[in-house]
Scaffold this active site. Structure first.
Site, mmCIF file in Angstrom:
data_model
loop_
_atom_site.group_PDB
_atom_site.id
_atom_site.type_symbol
_atom_site.label_atom_id
_atom_site.label_comp_id
_atom_site.label_asym_id
_atom_site.label_seq_id
_atom_site.Cartn_x
_atom_site.Cartn_y
_atom_site.Cartn_z
ATOM 1 C CG HIS A 1 -1.810 1.145 1.170
ATOM 2 N ND1 HIS A 1 -3.238 1.111 0.767
ATOM 3 C CD2 HIS A 1 -1.583 2.420 1.779
ATOM 4 C CE1 HIS A 1 -3.798 2.093 1.266
ATOM 5 N NE2 HIS A 1 -2.833 3.001 1.744
ATOM 6 C CD GLU A 2 1.911 3.486 3.750
ATOM 7 O OE1 GLU A 2 2.252 4.876 3.081
ATOM 8 O OE2 GLU A 2 0.865 3.349 4.496
#
Length: 967
Positions: A401-402
């Site tokens: 996600h990051e």
């Protein structure tokens, strides 16, 4: 900056519902490196969140005896059989360590590498440990396992997730595939296999407010506004009239393989918690993320590779890590730069850095943050970094996600994504609240679009180099390394164990804990790690319990291939030169099972509707776009009730020419009202190049992309400069006040007025001014001066003014003047005598030269090309005497015969200029010196070397030198 917020405290249920619980023994440092690798392998299946409200998942576990054997006739294929949950699970595995760079290194901060080498990696090279494949031949299943120190990892089958790891008593033993000559081995080593089904609960991901208001020159502009061309091929209706060949750019809209060279950093809290298993644990996490980025739903070829792992053993020697997630990110971004080589050719150079910590991270309001990263910074060495809170194998979701944020992906519920995702659920990796991951499409259409646009606009150039020696990532599923008990310990602490729950097998991991003094089951709504056993012959893969025998159906990679080109889309403009697109998809076939994504051009574009637009009060297309924002500008500036916007060109960086930068008329403030102008908008008033998807591309004066046609000095497209004449003059004045210099008529082109101040003076008390035909001033009227560079738009003509404070005060315009203008000089005080020079070009009269009108006349043809392009050449034309019937005659008066030759190309030719010699490269002995070589135009501008005469090119711009003989 994107903070990631989980579900809070998670969901609890009474311990009476959990059945018999066996507490796992502590599983410590000998396994932690292995675990880290598996966790990395699972990152692409996890998200950055950790708590939500949702229905419980089904989960159970069994003790199993894994059986490994080599597949006959396949040296690299390993078969793993598990009998559990009343079924047989057959896994067909292939070595898979592609996420490790060949030159991967492990470094420590605070201890000597020699003293820690054995502590960090007691098993030596871990690259051979990792495998991936399918379960029970099901093509929709997936497995990621490590076969070192037992079977660990996770797999997914038919909606169920399985996690496998050695039972605590054998946690330090090693399980390896049999040699090719042996058919199978089944050592009596028990493993814990957990099965889980994911429920509908969601994990929440919070973000800071994303500003979409116009960006001022002092603000920071968002990089994640959607582009204008669609993801899918538009309908051909209203496509517009195509013009010229399709323009296929070399670098724009091309699917190219990208390699994200990564440094993984673990702080002291990670080293203390995972011990010698840290390296393997990190790589496990990263291998999972790498598989997500290989999924075709991202619509790009992106390979995550590890080139370096750095472990911090002394806290004071690493970045300052606190509960403040934003501050920790800033500290880490600043700290990591010292460990990166500036040369992309260095095997240890990395494109992004990720810090893993056990520190509980907090956002601005709560401590539910699981990670943080800036948006769209992948090739910015100072900001391409992320911070991840390690709370178990689900940290792999956070990592994927990051990294998505670093690749410019917003959350799926951001307003930028509304037109792409529609009423999208929360089943994709960039969801702010995850209910269940859609393993068939882990990336949303918006995420795919944003990363594609980001890369197409040149923000991923640092990812083009293929790593020389990437570290091999593990192929084992994380559940085969870490059983449900160990996963609970990662998430909720060493005292936590798995809560069996048949209703949540594979889908949600429930773990024991205490609340109000009572023993309860709690969850953070993440699935069991892939590879966790969920029954006899089954294990968890992607939140589903699947048969291991189905592995063969998706173990073989299928490489993607391009489908046919779609129809041409709508033209971006109805007149004046627009742009239209055609696209193709990587769907013939769609890549599967980690197969390669298509490479090559994905989009073509061409010019369309190049006809002149009807007169719109002399307004340019960019003016219309700025004025369209007038009605939305309700805020007052000063005493003005509304704001009138006009284009701003002066002072705008060349790379920002295709942003809609507009200035508030009469105020001076300017803002970026749109990140991109409409396709086909000219890049600047003095250029025929046009904007395509926010980038300036070359086009001719005929408004056709890639055309070589140019305006001549007469303003004629493709002309040779023979239809106009140059008018110039020099004026001086000493009287104070305003004085006319010259009235430039309508139709004049290439206007230039220059006022040079005396040497050593920035101002001599005289200034240029412009007055319109109606007597109103356009520039420097009423004794009010404009000191800064600016662009004046008048009746569709843009006049560029240098500003009154410039050493060379100048007014320029390139397009034909729509109405006459008067150039004036303003004298104030005891001004020195100014010297003002003006030039412009006017169209020649075409009346015939008549000698004897009733009988014969001189007939002339057009001027031919000039014999030279510069430096004084000659032009010729045919001049003949003909009678009224067009026949040759001799009665024309010779004294009025038009000239048949004339000089041309009166501008000096570009010239070579060499600079001063550089110092000698050596202080003694034979070295070399060099000097710069430039090609300059007649007015001192720098041109390309091809513009100067190669025969006159100086030969000695590099030479040997000896300052002194070396002793």
């Amino acid at each position: 900056m994107q903070p990631e917020v989980p579900l809070g405290s998670g969901k609890l249920k009474p311990c009476s519902d959990m059945g018999d619980i066996q507490r796992a023994a502590k599983f410590r440092s000998s396994q932690s490196a292995h675990m880290l690798l598996l966790l990395l392998a699972s990152i692409t299946m996890l998200l950055c969140v950790r708590g939500a409200h949702g229905r419980p998942t089904e989960e159970d576990e069994e003790l199993v005896l894994p059986s490994l054997e080599r597949a006959r006739g396949h040296d690299s294929t390993t078969l793993l059989r598990l009998d559990a949950f009343g079924q047989q699970l057959h896994l067909k595995l292939q070595p898979d360590s592609g996420f490790l760079a060949p030159g991967f290194t492990l470094q420590t901060v605070g201890r000597s590498p020699g003293s820690e080498a054995q502590h960090l990696d007691p098993t030596g090279d871990l690259a051979h440990c990792f495998y991936s494949g399918t379960v029970n031949g099901d093509p929709s299943s997936a497995a990621a396992l490590s076969l070192c120190e037992g079977v660990r990892g996770a797999f997914y089958l038919q909606g169920e997730e399985f996690f496998i790891q050695p039972a605590p008593a054998v946690a330090t033993e090693r399980l390896v595939p049999a040699e090719p000559k042996e058919e199978s081995i089944a050592p009596p080593r028990f493993h814990i296999l957990r099965r889980r089904r994911r429920g509908s609960g969601g994990a929440k991901c919070g973000v800071m407010d994303e500003e979409t208001l116009p960006t001022s020159n002092s603000g920071r502009e968002s990089q994640n506004t959607p582009d204008q061309w669609p993801l899918r091929n538009p309908t051909p209706q209203g496509a517009g009239k195509p013009t010229g060949p399709g323009s296929i750019r070399k670098k724009r809209f091309v699917s190219s393989p990208r390699y994200v060279e990564t440094m993984l950093v673990a702080d002291q809290s990670m080293a203390d918690f995972h011990g010698s298993g840290l390296k393997h644990y990190l790589l496990t996490l990263f291998s999972v993320a790498a598989r997500f980025y290989k999924h075709p739903s991202i619509r790009n070829s992106i390979s995550l590779v590890v080139v370096k792992i750095l472990v911090i053993y002394e806290e004071q020697k690493g970045p300052e890590v606190t509960s403040n997630a934003a501050l920790t990110l800033r500290n880490f971004c600043s700290w990591q730069k010292q460990h990166n080589s500036p040369s992309d050719r260095d095997p240890e150079h990395y494109d992004t850095a990720i810090l893993f910590t056990r520190q509980d991270l907090c956002g601005s309001h709560t401590c539910d943050t699981l990670g943080m990263a800036d948006v769209g910074t992948v090739c910015d060495p100072s900001r391409s970094c992320s911070v991840i809170e390690d709370d178990g194998l689900q940290a792999a979701f956070t990592t994927a996600h990051e990294l998505g944020h670093v690749f410019n992906m917003p959350h799926d519920d951001a307003k930028h994504c509304a037109s792409f995702n529609g009423v999208s659920g929360d089943s994709h990796l960039m969801a702010s609240m995850l209910s269940s991951l859609d393993h068939s499409q882990p990336w949303s259409p918006c995420s795919a679009y944003m990363v594609t646009s980001f890369l197409d606009n040149g923000h991923g150039e640092c990812l083009m180099d293929k790593p020389q020696n990437p570290i091999k990532l593990p192929s084992d599923l994380p559940g085969t390394l870490y059983d449900a008990n160990r996963q609970c310990q990662f998430t909720f602490g060493e005292e936590s164990t798995h809560c069996p729950d048949a209703a949540s097998t594979c889908s949600t991991l429930w773990c024991t804990g205490t609340s109000g003094g009572l023993l309860v089951c709690q969850t953070k709504h993440f699935p069991w790690a892939d590879g966790t056993s969920c029954g006899e012959g089954k294990w968890c893969v992607s939140g589903k319990c699947v048969n291991k025998t189905d592995m063969k159906h998706f173990a073989t990679p299928v490489h993607g291939s391009w489908g046919p080109w779609g129809p041409w889309g709508d033209c971006s403009r109805t007149c004046g030169g627009g742009v239209q697109y055609t696209m193709r998809e990587c769907d013939n076939p769609v890549p599967k099972n980690g197969g390669k994504y298509c490479e090559g051009k994905r989009v073509r574009y061409r010019s369309c509707n190049i006809e002149d637009c009807p007169d719109n009060n002399g307004k340019t297309f960019r003016e219309e776009q700025c004025e369209a924002h007038n009605e939305f500008s309700k805020a007052s500036f000063g005493n003005e009730p509304t704001v009138e916007w006009t284009p701003k060109y002066a002072g705008v960086s060349p790379k920002d020419r295709c942003k809609l930068t507009c200035e508030a008329k009469g105020i001076g403030y300017f803002f970026v009202l749109q990140p991109k102008v409409v396709d086909g908008t000219p890049c600047s008033p003095d250029s025929t190049s046009v904007c395509v998807q926010g980038q300036c591309v070359k086009a001719g004066c005929d408004r056709i992309i890639d055309s070589k046609k140019k305006f001549d000095k007469c303003g004629v497209c493709g002309g040779n400069g023979s239809t106009c004449k140059k008018i110039s003059g020099t004026v001086t004045s000493t009287r104070p006040g305003y004085h006319d210099i010259v009235t430039i008529p309508a139709g004049a082109t290439n206007i230039e007025v220059k006022h040079r101040n005396p040497r050593g003076s920035r101002n001599n008390g005289s200034f240029l001014a412009i007055r319109a035909a109606d007597g109103t001033y356009i520039l420097n009227g009423n004794f009010t001066l404009s000191t800064l560079e600016q662009d004046l738009t008048y009746k569709g003509t843009v006049l560029r003014y240098s500003g009154s404070s410039a050493a060379l005060e100048r007014i320029r315009s390139f397009s034909p003047l729509k109405e006459p203008l008067t150039i004036q000089v303003l004298m104030v005080g005891h001004a020195l005598r100014p010297k003002i020079k003006y030039t412009y070009f006017m169209k020649k009269k075409t009346e015939p030269f008549n000698a004897i009108p009733t009988f014969s006349e001189w007939v002339i043809e057009e001027w031919g090309e000039c014999s030279k392009t510069c430096g004084s050449g000659w032009q010729r034309r045919v001049v003949e005497c003909r009678d009224i019937n067009g026949h040759p005659a001799s009665e024309c008066a010779k004294e009025v015969k038009p000239a048949s030759t004339r000089p041309c190309a009166d501008l000096p030719c570009p010239r070579w200029q060499v600079g001063d010699w550089s110092p000698c490269s050596k202080t003694c002995g034979k070295g070399y010196k060099k000097r710069t070589l430039k090609c300059l135009s007649h007015d001192g501008g720098v041109l390309s070397n091809e513009s100067c005469d190669p025969l006159k090119k100086p030969k000695h711009y590099i030479d040997f030198c000896i300052l002194t003989q070396c002793s």
